[in-house]
Design an enzyme around this catalytic site. Structure first.
Site, PDB file in Angstrom:
ATOM      1  N   ASP A 226       0.850  -1.185   0.000  1.00  0.00           N
ATOM      2  CA  ASP A 226       0.000   0.000   0.000  1.00  0.00           C
ATOM      3  C   ASP A 226       0.885   1.233   0.000  1.00  0.00           C
ATOM      4  O   ASP A 226       2.005   1.211   0.528  1.00  0.00           O
ATOM      5  CB  ASP A 226      -0.915   0.025   1.229  1.00  0.00           C
ATOM      6  CG  ASP A 226      -2.192   0.817   0.985  1.00  0.00           C
ATOM      7  OD1 ASP A 226      -3.244   0.191   0.789  1.00  0.00           O
ATOM      8  OD2 ASP A 226      -2.122   2.061   0.971  1.00  0.00           O
TER       9      ASP A 226
ATOM     10  N   ASP B  43       4.948   2.750  -4.089  1.00  0.00           N
ATOM     11  CA  ASP B  43       4.114   3.192  -5.203  1.00  0.00           C
ATOM     12  C   ASP B  43       4.117   2.148  -6.313  1.00  0.00           C
ATOM     13  O   ASP B  43       5.140   1.922  -6.957  1.00  0.00           O
ATOM     14  CB  ASP B  43       4.652   4.529  -5.722  1.00  0.00           C
ATOM     15  CG  ASP B  43       3.773   5.165  -6.778  1.00  0.00           C
ATOM     16  OD1 ASP B  43       2.880   4.493  -7.310  1.00  0.00           O
ATOM     17  OD2 ASP B  43       3.995   6.353  -7.077  1.00  0.00           O
TER      18      ASP B  43
ATOM     19  N   TYR C  32     -11.883   5.439 -16.019  1.00  0.00           N
ATOM     20  CA  TYR C  32     -11.991   4.273 -15.152  1.00  0.00           C
ATOM     21  C   TYR C  32     -12.405   3.022 -15.926  1.00  0.00           C
ATOM     22  O   TYR C  32     -11.762   1.977 -15.836  1.00  0.00           O
ATOM     23  CB  TYR C  32     -13.001   4.558 -14.039  1.00  0.00           C
ATOM     24  CG  TYR C  32     -13.157   3.460 -13.023  1.00  0.00           C
ATOM     25  CD1 TYR C  32     -12.133   3.168 -12.128  1.00  0.00           C
ATOM     26  CD2 TYR C  32     -14.338   2.718 -12.943  1.00  0.00           C
ATOM     27  CE1 TYR C  32     -12.276   2.172 -11.173  1.00  0.00           C
ATOM     28  CE2 TYR C  32     -14.499   1.728 -11.993  1.00  0.00           C
ATOM     29  CZ  TYR C  32     -13.468   1.453 -11.111  1.00  0.00           C
ATOM     30  OH  TYR C  32     -13.616   0.458 -10.169  1.00  0.00           O
TER      31      TYR C  32
ATOM     32  N   LYS D  90     -10.221  -0.463 -16.508  1.00  0.00           N
ATOM     33  CA  LYS D  90     -10.653  -1.736 -15.942  1.00  0.00           C
ATOM     34  C   LYS D  90     -10.877  -2.794 -17.022  1.00  0.00           C
ATOM     35  O   LYS D  90     -10.615  -3.987 -16.804  1.00  0.00           O
ATOM     36  CB  LYS D  90     -11.921  -1.525 -15.108  1.00  0.00           C
ATOM     37  CG  LYS D  90     -11.684  -0.742 -13.829  1.00  0.00           C
ATOM     38  CD  LYS D  90     -10.711  -1.457 -12.914  1.00  0.00           C
ATOM     39  CE  LYS D  90     -10.577  -0.795 -11.564  1.00  0.00           C
ATOM     40  NZ  LYS D  90      -9.682  -1.544 -10.642  1.00  0.00           N
TER      41      LYS D  90
END
Length: 274
Positions: free
Chosen positions: A49, A75, A166, A170
């Site tokens: 994370d 990152d 987005y 995806k």
């Protein structure tokens, strides 16, 4: 669905990396739920994370239930960090069997907000990170006869979602999994995609007013909301040897939303089902 209380050690001896493994606050987001379920099934887990504190909360959750995990902060859009996550995992646990590319962001919405920097940021976080993590994971998995890569996409990659960057990012995650399936299958690598939809996470709960949640439930064939545990159980199965003959699959975890047509959705809403 409540947090699982009983596990069957289906991943005993395996080692996993989960990106985006933290959740802000005490809630259970998809990354945290996946990490908890994999650990509950016996896997040792690297919790990746950008925010170390969020991942630490997940680690404490796992260790409280008797599992084993460590935090690797950094990152996922940076090549060197991705290489380090894999190297640290193998150094600590001796192998790598499972990679879950979960990290993601959901902006911008419209074309007038999608300058090149915003567009690139979404694609880098959602897609390029999955490519980089896979790039460094595949060689380590191959050393042990193979492994399982699972990309966490979205039903926005199947049906239009109203977000200009987005959805394409995806959809591309599923295409990436298919390419990995063909390129590395003979090395024992399986690659699949899970596409959550209408799942109540802490982020969704903070953004959706109560009336919108009712509409989301009503538009789906099952008439219920999913949660992060539903997604995590799908990932657990695809990560396990039970799914040894499953690769290249794009699996919606959405209560059937992507299978319903506009007229059927209208009929469900008009019926007033809660």
């Amino acid at each position: 669905m409540p947090q699982p209380e009983n596990y069957n050690a289906t991943l005993a001896g395996k080692v996993a990396i989960v990106t985006g493994a933290g959740t802000e606050g005490d809630g259970i987001g998809i990354g945290r739920a996946i990490a908890v379920v994999l650990a509950g099934e016996g896997a040792r887990v690297c919790l990746v994370d950008l925010n170390a504190e969020r991942a630490e909360d997940t680690r404490k959750h796992i260790e409280a239930m008797g599992g084993e995990a460590f935090v690797a902060a950094g990152d996922v859009t940076q090549r060197d960090d991705c290489a380090r996550f894999v190297a640290e995992t193998v150094s600590r646990y001796g192998r790598l069997d499972i990679l879950v590319n979960n990290v993601g962001v959901a902006t911008p919405v419209a074309l007038d907000a999608a300058d090149e920097a915003a567009w690139t940021r979404v694609l880098n976080i959602n897609l390029t990170s999955a490519m980089l993590m896979s790039r460094y994971s595949v060689p380590e998995m191959s050393k042990n006869g193979g492994g399982s890569i699972i990309n966490i996409s979205s039903i926005a990659g199947i049906r239009a979602h109203g977000s200009i960057a987005y959805g394409p990012s995806k959809a591309a995650m599923a295409a990436l999994a298919r390419e990995l399936t063909v390129l590395y299958g003979r090395q024992g690598i399986r690659a699949n995609t899970v596409a959550p939809g209408h799942v109540l996470t802490p982020l969704a709960q903070s953004l959706l007013p109560a009336e919108m949640r009712v509409k989301r439930r009503n538009v789906g064939p099952l008439g219920i909301e999913g949660d992060a545990w539903d997604v995590a159980h799908a990932v657990r199965y695809l990560a396990s040897d039970e799914a040894r003959f499953i690769t290249g699959v794009h699996l919606p975890v959405d209560g059937g939303v992507t299978e319903i047509g506009p007229m059927a959705a209208h009929a469900l809403i008009e019926s007033g089902q809660e």
